[in-house]
Design a protein around this motif. Structure first.
Motif, PDB file in Angstrom:
ATOM      1  N   ASP A 637      54.510  44.099  -1.834  1.00 58.97           N
ATOM      2  CA  ASP A 637      54.861  43.687  -0.473  1.00 58.97           C
ATOM      3  C   ASP A 637      53.771  42.754   0.059  1.00 58.97           C
ATOM      4  O   ASP A 637      52.689  42.624  -0.519  1.00 58.97           O
ATOM      5  CB  ASP A 637      55.034  44.900   0.448  1.00 58.97           C
ATOM      6  N   LEU A 638      54.074  42.130   1.183  1.00 57.50           N
ATOM      7  CA  LEU A 638      53.160  41.145   1.769  1.00 57.50           C
ATOM      8  C   LEU A 638      51.869  41.792   2.253  1.00 57.50           C
ATOM      9  O   LEU A 638      50.789  41.203   2.141  1.00 57.50           O
ATOM     10  CB  LEU A 638      53.858  40.435   2.932  1.00 57.50           C
ATOM     11  N   ASN A 639      51.974  42.997   2.792  1.00 55.01           N
ATOM     12  CA  ASN A 639      50.792  43.697   3.286  1.00 55.01           C
ATOM     13  C   ASN A 639      49.771  43.872   2.160  1.00 55.01           C
ATOM     14  O   ASN A 639      48.588  43.561   2.313  1.00 55.01           O
ATOM     15  CB  ASN A 639      51.195  45.054   3.861  1.00 55.01           C
ATOM     16  N   THR A 640      50.238  44.352   1.009  1.00 55.46           N
ATOM     17  CA  THR A 640      49.334  44.559  -0.124  1.00 55.46           C
ATOM     18  C   THR A 640      48.793  43.240  -0.662  1.00 55.46           C
ATOM     19  O   THR A 640      47.592  43.086  -0.904  1.00 55.46           O
ATOM     20  CB  THR A 640      50.075  45.302  -1.252  1.00 55.46           C
ATOM     21  N   GLY A 641      49.682  42.270  -0.850  1.00 55.32           N
ATOM     22  CA  GLY A 641      49.280  41.001  -1.440  1.00 55.32           C
ATOM     23  C   GLY A 641      48.300  40.233  -0.588  1.00 55.32           C
ATOM     24  O   GLY A 641      47.286  39.723  -1.081  1.00 55.32           O
ATOM     25  N   ASN A 642      48.590  40.137   0.726  1.00 53.70           N
ATOM     26  CA  ASN A 642      47.738  39.351   1.606  1.00 53.70           C
ATOM     27  C   ASN A 642      46.352  39.960   1.719  1.00 53.70           C
ATOM     28  O   ASN A 642      45.336  39.257   1.662  1.00 53.70           O
ATOM     29  CB  ASN A 642      48.394  39.229   2.985  1.00 53.70           C
ATOM     30  N   ASN A 643      46.297  41.283   1.864  1.00 56.38           N
ATOM     31  CA  ASN A 643      44.996  41.948   1.976  1.00 56.38           C
ATOM     32  C   ASN A 643      44.213  41.879   0.669  1.00 56.38           C
ATOM     33  O   ASN A 643      42.988  41.708   0.675  1.00 56.38           O
ATOM     34  CB  ASN A 643      45.184  43.405   2.404  1.00 56.38           C
ATOM     35  N   THR A 644      44.909  41.996  -0.457  1.00 56.73           N
ATOM     36  CA  THR A 644      44.211  41.987  -1.743  1.00 56.73           C
ATOM     37  C   THR A 644      43.595  40.630  -2.039  1.00 56.73           C
ATOM     38  O   THR A 644      42.437  40.536  -2.452  1.00 56.73           O
ATOM     39  CB  THR A 644      45.162  42.392  -2.884  1.00 56.73           C
ATOM     40  N   TYR A 645      44.366  39.557  -1.810  1.00 55.65           N
ATOM     41  CA  TYR A 645      43.804  38.246  -2.145  1.00 55.65           C
ATOM     42  C   TYR A 645      42.600  37.932  -1.270  1.00 55.65           C
ATOM     43  O   TYR A 645      41.596  37.360  -1.727  1.00 55.65           O
ATOM     44  CB  TYR A 645      44.880  37.151  -2.074  1.00 55.65           C
ATOM     45  N   LYS A 646      42.670  38.353   0.011  1.00 55.23           N
ATOM     46  CA  LYS A 646      41.532  38.107   0.895  1.00 55.23           C
ATOM     47  C   LYS A 646      40.328  38.969   0.518  1.00 55.23           C
ATOM     48  O   LYS A 646      39.178  38.518   0.597  1.00 55.23           O
ATOM     49  CB  LYS A 646      41.940  38.350   2.345  1.00 55.23           C
ATOM     50  N   ALA A 647      40.592  40.194   0.089  1.00 60.29           N
ATOM     51  CA  ALA A 647      39.491  41.073  -0.323  1.00 60.29           C
ATOM     52  C   ALA A 647      38.791  40.512  -1.565  1.00 60.29           C
ATOM     53  O   ALA A 647      37.556  40.475  -1.643  1.00 60.29           O
ATOM     54  CB  ALA A 647      40.031  42.475  -0.609  1.00 60.29           C
ATOM     55  N   VAL A 648      39.583  40.059  -2.546  1.00 56.81           N
ATOM     56  CA  VAL A 648      38.999  39.492  -3.761  1.00 56.81           C
ATOM     57  C   VAL A 648      38.243  38.207  -3.432  1.00 56.81           C
ATOM     58  O   VAL A 648      37.134  37.968  -3.913  1.00 56.81           O
ATOM     59  CB  VAL A 648      40.104  39.226  -4.805  1.00 56.81           C
ATOM     60  N   GLN A 649      38.841  37.379  -2.576  1.00 62.42           N
ATOM     61  CA  GLN A 649      38.209  36.115  -2.193  1.00 62.42           C
ATOM     62  C   GLN A 649      36.855  36.359  -1.538  1.00 62.42           C
ATOM     63  O   GLN A 649      35.863  35.720  -1.887  1.00 62.42           O
ATOM     64  CB  GLN A 649      39.137  35.352  -1.245  1.00 62.42           C
ATOM     65  N   ARG A 650      36.813  37.265  -0.584  1.00 62.67           N
ATOM     66  CA  ARG A 650      35.583  37.475   0.182  1.00 62.67           C
ATOM     67  C   ARG A 650      34.537  38.264  -0.588  1.00 62.67           C
ATOM     68  O   ARG A 650      33.337  38.040  -0.435  1.00 62.67           O
ATOM     69  CB  ARG A 650      35.911  38.210   1.487  1.00 62.67           C
ATOM     70  N   SER A 651      34.959  39.206  -1.414  1.00 65.37           N
ATOM     71  CA  SER A 651      33.983  40.078  -2.071  1.00 65.37           C
ATOM     72  C   SER A 651      33.456  39.500  -3.380  1.00 65.37           C
ATOM     73  O   SER A 651      32.340  39.811  -3.797  1.00 65.37           O
ATOM     74  CB  SER A 651      34.597  41.460  -2.331  1.00 65.37           C
TER      75      SER A 651
END
Length: 694
Positions: A637-651
């Motif tokens: 879902d969008l909730n999982t995908g959007n948060n995951t890509y941002k988490a990987v990007q930032r961390s």
């Protein structure tokens, strides 16, 4: 594999910075990491600008002293004392250490400007031979007729061969564009065993920026933004006449020098900078160290933000003008305009594939963000497409346009109010030459576009009157250009919302046959590989049918960009153990993908750790070709995908490129309203590559 190359010229001012930068860019984006050494720099007492440029641009974890072995003054002294062997031993010691750290090292020879200029050719040739490095020779073609260029080429080649050097290739640089075709014909008719590439003079590279002048003269900046200092100074004008006559002589990009007690010239130049009827000068420099008159300060306050740097120095006008004229044009870290110009010239005129073969560059299996972006640029440049940018009044769009134009990647069309677009471009010193500008409100195409839109949307009761108004919207106008084949793709979203970008595409371009939904992916460029994440931007909670469509579209997108698709259908459970509606939806979607595309490697449901980590994948799904090796990650879902890509990007520091829309008949892509210039450049390049696939 040869792991070294020596860059050499036989005379000063051959434009070696451009060639050095082009080779470093090529090697870094092929190999991931490249060492850089200057065996002999102009001075042992002053920092070398080219070393600083390479160190900072390519994130080399080296100090300046690791990259410069000797100063020209030291070389002259050692050879004068009969201790020349110490020079070669010192360079070999540094080379050994550097080659132990990097898969390839570029050795950048001396510039013939220091104390050892008379010795430098022999020294450079001997260094290359001691290193066993093939030589790329750079010949200065500036202010030379074709016959003179050929003579210089022969001298360089025969001199190097006479010293026993292996010549990998020759670059004739800084040739007058007016005679470049004749020079190429002359060189080609002569024929050499080594490839010879002829590069034109890039006038911008020979001009100092306002910042370089400020630094050299230690000038104070009284007004104007810091970013305005990066504009090139094309000419110098001393304002000693009365104001009306001064205004007759100002030119685009000029530095106006005037005494600080000439309020008429100061006020007139400031007003001319804000007027559309006069050329845009680069800066105004006040001499004599006079304080700015209080009424001029009041005038500046009233004008608000101006893009004209107002500078002050303590020296007199004549001394100041002489010092300004002596400021060298140096390619410095952070001056992206010069860097992009240099890379554009190099990549357009040098056969980089042949150069790789000549120096036996073997590609690494690692794919870094720089390498991925370079491949995108190369692919886009190979078959140029036309991309429309509806938000032409946005400064970031204009700056990205300049980068893309200088790198010769795509042909661009900007939409917007023409007066505002040009004024904004002028204010930041951006040249829109060769860029097509269209104002939908003034275009003859509006009525034609409106008639077609009325026909396309007739089932929704759309009238011609409504369509005429709709086509004045830059998003709809740009989308219709793509639909009609007047542009190959569109990129928007720096100013407008995602809906404003996507809705016209849904209504006009529509989805491909067999695709039920439009979705998106991000290319996640990690330190050593590029992954595909979908869908992280469009569909909130797709059903099993939608997830299957997203997976198939994402796999197709991955393959189109050179990423072998191994598809992981993500869930909170791996294999058959999990229960519940959410995991069953992923399981059903996985079955649909296998049914529709039996050629795809797909696994699901699978947890993220089992998809990306080989050890975890082998433990949880032994025998799976995807577990631990996934390249395409499909989020439930969008909730999982959007948060995951941002988490990987930032961390992790990954570069997230996208969202890239997929499923449309023609490419339209959305930007984040917080996007940077690099994001726009990448998205436009991806759009061009998508258009090539169509």
């Amino acid at each position: 594999m040869a792991n070294r190359l020596y860059l050499a010229s036989l005379e000063p001012r051959a434009g070696r910075s451009l060639v050095t930068l082009g080779i470093m860019e090529l090697l870094t984006r092929r190999l991931g990491s490249v060492g850089y050494v200057r065996p002999v720099v102009p001075s042992s007492r002053e920092p070398d600008q080219r070393i600083e440029l390479m160190r900072r641009r390519y994130d080399l974890e080296l100090g300046p002293k690791d990259m410069a072995v000797f100063g020209s003054d030291q070389v002259a002294e050692l050879f004068g004392e009969g201790r020349g062997e110490e020079v070669f031993k010192g360079i070999l010691d540094v080379a050994q250490a550097m080659e132990g750290r990097f898969p390839f090292v570029l050795y950048d020879g001396s510039d013939y400007t220091g104390a050892a200029a008379a010795l430098e050719f022999d020294v450079n040739a001997q260094i290359a031979n001691h290193l066993g490095a093939p030589v790329l020779a750079v010949v200065n073609g500036a202010d030379r007729l074709p016959s003179e260029v050929l003579d210089a080429l022969h001298i360089a080649r025969e001199s190097l061969l006479g010293e026993g050097c292996t010549v990998a290739a020759i670059v004739v640089n800084r040739v007058d564009p007016a005679v470049i075709d004749e020079v190429r014909e002359t060189v080609e008719s002569e024929g050499t065993e080594e490839p010879v590439w002829v590069l034109p003079e890039a006038p911008m590279l020979a001009k100092p920026t306002v910042r370089e002048i400020v630094d050299e003269l230690a000038a104070d900046q009284l007004a104007g933004a810091v970013a305005d200092l990066d504009r090139e100074v094309t000419t110098i004008k001393i304002a000693a006449m009365s104001l009306p006559n001064v205004l007759d002589h100002i030119e685009e990009g000029a530095l106006i020098i005037t005494p600080g007690d000439r309020p008429d010239v100061i006020a007139g130049t400031l007003l001319a900078r804000t007027a559309s009827t006069f050329p845009n000068v680069a800066a105004l420099m006040l001499t004599g160290g006079f304080p700015l008159h209080r009424n001029l300060e009041k005038l500046l306050d009233g004008l608000g933000e101006i893009s004209l740097p107002l500078l002050s120095v303590g020296t007199d006008t004549w001394t100041t003008a002489r010092r300004v004229a002596d400021v060298p044009a140096v390619m410095r870290p952070g001056n992206e305009r010069k860097i992009e110009t240099a890379l554009g010239v190099f990549e357009e005129h040098v056969d980089t594939e042949l150069l790789e073969k000549r120096i036996e560059v073997t590609r690494t299996e690692r794919v870094t963000p720089l390498m991925f972006e370079y491949e995108l640029l190369q692919r886009a440049r190979a078959d140029r497409k036309r991309v429309v940018l509806p938000e032409g009044e946005d400064e970031r769009i204009l700056r990205a346009t300049e980068v893309l134009r200088r790198r010769n990647v795509v042909d661009l069309v900007l939409l917007g109010d023409l007066e505002q677009v040009r004024a904004r471009a002028d204010s930041v010193g951006i040249d829109l030459e060769d860029i097509e500008l269209i104002d939908p409100g003034e275009s003859d195409l509006v009525e034609d576009f409106a008639a077609e839109y009325t026909e396309l949307r007739a089932h929704k009761g759309v009238t011609m009157e409504f369509s005429l108004e709709t086509m004045l919207d830059v998003g709809y106008f740009g989308t219709m250009m793509v639909h009609r084949g007047m542009a190959d793709g569109m990129v928007s979203g720096a100013v407008h919302t995602t809906q404003h970008t996507i809705r016209p595409a849904f209504e006009i371009i529509r989805t491909k046959e067999g695709v039920s939904i439009v979705s998106s992916v991000f290319f996640m460029a990690l330190a050593d590989r590029v992954l595909v994440y979908g869908d992280c931007a469009v569909n909130p909670e797709p059903d099993a049918e939608g997830l299957a469509d997203i997976a198939i579209s994402s796999a197709t997108t991955a393959a189109a960009f050179g990423i072998e698709p191994k598809v992981a259908m993500l869930s909170y459970s791996t294999g058959e153990s999990g229960k519940g509606r959410a995991v069953e939806r992923v399981r059903e979607a996985t079955a649909l993908v296998r049914e529709r595309r039996p050629d795809l490697e797909v696994e699901g449901p699978i947890q993220y750790d089992a998809a990306i980590d080989a050890g975890v994948g082998a433990a949880k799904l032994p025998g799976s070709s995807v577990a631990g090796h996934a390249t395409v990650f499909i989020f439930p879902d969008l909730n999982t995908g959007n948060n995951t890509y941002k988490a990987v990007q930032r961390s992790s520091g990954a570069v997230a490129i996208g969202p890239v829309l997929q499923g449309l008949n023609k490419p339209v892509n959305d930007l984040s309203r917080g996007c940077l210039v690099d994001d726009i450049v990448n998205t436009v390049t991806i759009t061009a590559v998508q258009a090539q696939q169509e």
